[in-house]
Write an enzyme that holds these catalytic residues in place. Structure first.
Site, mmCIF file in Angstrom:
data_model
loop_
_atom_site.group_PDB
_atom_site.id
_atom_site.type_symbol
_atom_site.label_atom_id
_atom_site.label_comp_id
_atom_site.label_asym_id
_atom_site.label_seq_id
_atom_site.Cartn_x
_atom_site.Cartn_y
_atom_site.Cartn_z
ATOM 1 N N SER A 139 29.737 28.384 76.053
ATOM 2 C CA SER A 139 28.435 27.937 75.812
ATOM 3 C C SER A 139 27.536 28.736 75.076
ATOM 4 C CB SER A 139 27.550 27.200 77.208
ATOM 5 O OG SER A 139 26.304 27.039 76.911
ATOM 6 N N TYR A 152 24.388 28.421 85.946
ATOM 7 C CA TYR A 152 25.589 28.065 84.872
ATOM 8 C C TYR A 152 25.828 28.907 84.023
ATOM 9 C CZ TYR A 152 27.260 25.349 80.738
ATOM 10 O OH TYR A 152 27.815 24.630 79.744
#
Length: 250
Positions: A139, A152
């Site tokens: 990501s 996250y």
């Protein structure tokens, strides 16, 4: 966006985790169009059942026996494993003061431990068959810092680090390991964020950080995953490929 197919994965045996929705589902559908034999794994049995043309495996990547079964299913049914797309993940939007230790543990279990386990068993299978390609889903949060990503983001740094270390460790054995680093993508998770407390404000702010002025689509990420999984990327390993509308170029 037009999607051309050219049989780039003809007869390749592929395992895709987190395949029931979002990026994983788009990748499974694209791989099928490219001629792959796809084992699709997810915890969501109902949504997985709506994905035609795949061999489904219901399981949790954070559980060692489930992760092993995902890989074993491909080998037992098709005789080998050529490609793993380690995509399964959960994405809470939490600051460090909002998060509890249990939130951190849950995300690390799926996004970190789960990726480690599926890569481990995939590499063991690929060593038997003479090589292969692994594509991990990292990501922008696994490359740069972001607000409300206290649980996250660190897990995606695990994905980025695991990709680089495994690429170096297994290159001589014919196993390539790369990752995509998506920006914000129009998935079910983003749709849910639009009705969560603080979600609309977060999304309004983050879309401005994407120089292209929009979020990406799962199909755009799937196209990048396809490239990394295919022979077109035969001299590419250890790469973290942004698919982020320019976010990381700022």
């Amino acid at each position: 966006m037009a999607q051309e197919t050219s049989g780039r994965l003809a007869d390749r045996v592929c395992v895709i985790t987190g395949a029931a929705s979002g990026i994983g589902r788009a990748t499974a559908e694209r791989f099928l169009r490219e001629g792959a034999r796809v084992v699709a794994a997810d915890v969501d049995a109902d949504r997985l059942a709506t994905l035609p043309g795949v061999t489904p495996v219901v399981g949790d990547v954070s559980r060692e026996e489930d992760a092993r079964r995902m890989i074993d299913t491909a080998v037992e049914r098709f005789g080998r494993l050529d490609v793993l797309v380690a995509n399964a993940g959960v994405i809470p939007l939490l600051s460090v003061t909002e998060a509890e230790a249990a939130d951190f543990d849950r995300v690390m279990a799926v996004d970190g431990r789960g990726m480690f386990l599926t890569c481990k068993y995939a590499i063991e299978a690929m060593l038997v068959s003479g090589g292969g390609a692994i594509v991990c889903t990292s990501s922008i949060s696994g490359v740069a810092g972001q607000a409300r990503q206290a649980v996250y983001g660190p897990a995606k740094f695990v994905a980025t680090g695991l990709t680089k270390h495994l690429a170096v460790e297994w290159a001589e054995h014919g196993i390539r390991v790369n990752a995509v680093a998506p920006g914000t993508i129009e998935t079910e998770r983003v749709a849910a964020a639009r009705v969560e407390p603080g979600g609309p404000e977060y999304l309004t702010e983050i879309v401005r950080a994407h120089p292209m002025g929009r979020f990406g689509t799962p199909e755009e990420v799937a196209a990048a995953i396809l490239f990394l999984a295919s022979d077109e990327a035969s001299f590419v390993t250890g790469a973290i490929l942004p698919v982020d509308g320019g976010y990381l170029a700022r």
